[in-house]
Design an enzyme around this catalytic site. Structure first.
Site, PDB file in Angstrom:
ATOM      1  N   ASP A   1      -0.305   0.232   2.774  1.00 44.86           N
ATOM      2  CA  ASP A   1      -0.128   0.409   4.139  1.00 44.86           C
ATOM      3  C   ASP A   1      -1.187   1.263   4.964  1.00 44.86           C
ATOM      4  O   ASP A   1      -1.965   2.099   4.264  1.00 44.86           O
ATOM      5  CB  ASP A   1       1.084   0.850   4.556  1.00 44.86           C
TER       6      ASP A   1
ATOM      7  N   ASP B   1      -1.430   2.405   8.998  1.00 44.57           N
ATOM      8  CA  ASP B   1      -0.969   3.241   9.952  1.00 44.57           C
ATOM      9  C   ASP B   1       0.327   4.074   9.292  1.00 44.57           C
ATOM     10  O   ASP B   1       1.367   3.434   8.988  1.00 44.57           O
ATOM     11  CB  ASP B   1      -0.592   2.577  11.304  1.00 44.57           C
TER      12      ASP B   1
END
Ligand SMILES: [Mg+2]
Length: 265
Positions: free
Chosen positions: A13, A15
């Site tokens: 991932d 953010d």
């Protein structure tokens, strides 16, 4: 020494895992450096549908994290792959930004303003009543409705702004129906990423959000590692896991701990 080659692969991932806004998360650059050195396959997987992979890679490089466009998987690319793989047709009415339109064109779809086979919707900061009206009309006439990602709110410069899921709520409210959802916590984005990863290694989904990252990893049958560097923190992670009803394989304070737990450092 290459004993670890292809033992693990990672879907990472962005953010809250690699960066928060304009600052890098501690150990993120070193983590990417280490798995590169060990030749472990990985891709960055983001629900963000507005940016092109090149723009996302540029953002990472700007923060000191080496990245190429072909190492980025966006929900727009996964949505484009989904519609391109369907027999329904090639005509798409797109509600979205450059990242979505580029991905659809690159997948061989035709962007149209009438008689579409699909309505594909992501975040669109120029969303309007006219676009809502068109989407509702096309979907009622039989176009398949595809949503890039269900995020209702997004962090932006220290506040929260409406995401693709908020726009979708307007369309769903008018039609009383649900779209095919591509992004996390659903599995299509992970399945598309796995196809691009093309490895037989043990794949780990790595992220800071129990509901989306761990949920999507589980839905796709992957190993999962929760990082306490973003949405999840040392103080709230137990509550978030209980609320999301997921149990990750590993909970790590940060990416340095993940390397240690996997015996990579
Ligand atoms: Mg995140």
């Amino acid at each position: 020494m290459n004993l670890t080659e292809h033992r693990y692969a990672f879907l990472i991932d962005l953010d809250g895992t690699m960066y928060a806004g304009h600052s890098t998360i501690p150990h993120a650059a070193a983590f990417v450096g280490t798995i590169r050195e060990l030749s472990l396959p990985f891709l960055f997987v983001t629900n963000n549908s507005s940016r092109t992979p090149e723009a996302v890679a540029e953002h990472l490089r700007h923060m000191g994290i080496a990245a190429d466009a072909d190492e980025i998987v966006t929900s727009s690319q996964a949505a484009a792959r989904y519609v391109a793989g369907s027999e329904r047709g090639r005509r798409v009415y797109a509600i979205g930004e450059e990242g979505l339109k580029t991905a659809l064109r690159e997948a061989g779809m035709e962007l149209v303003e009438d008689r579409p086979d699909f309505v594909v919707q992501g975040i669109d900061r120029e969303f309007s009543y006219r676009k809502l009206e068109a989407a509702v009309q096309f979907i009622s006439e039989g176009a398949e409705y595809v949503l890039t990602n269900p995020d209702r709110l997004l962090p932006a410069d220290g506040r929260l702004v409406p995401g693709a899921g908020a726009i979708s709520a307007a369309i769903q409210g008018a039609l009383q129906m649900k779209p095919a959802v591509i992004g996390k916590p659903f599995s299509p984005i992970m399945e598309y990423a796995l196809e691009r990863l093309g490895t037989a290694a043990e794949v780990w989904a790595v992220g800071d959000n129990p509901a989306t990252d761990i949920g999507a990893g589980k839905a796709a049958g992957l190993r999962t590692a929760l990082l306490l560097t973003g949405i999840a923190t040392p103080d709230n992670f137990e509550d978030l896991l209980a609320r999301a009803e997921v149990v990750p394989d590993l909970v790590c304070a940060n990416l340095a701990e993940l390397l240690v737990r996997l015996g990579l450092r």
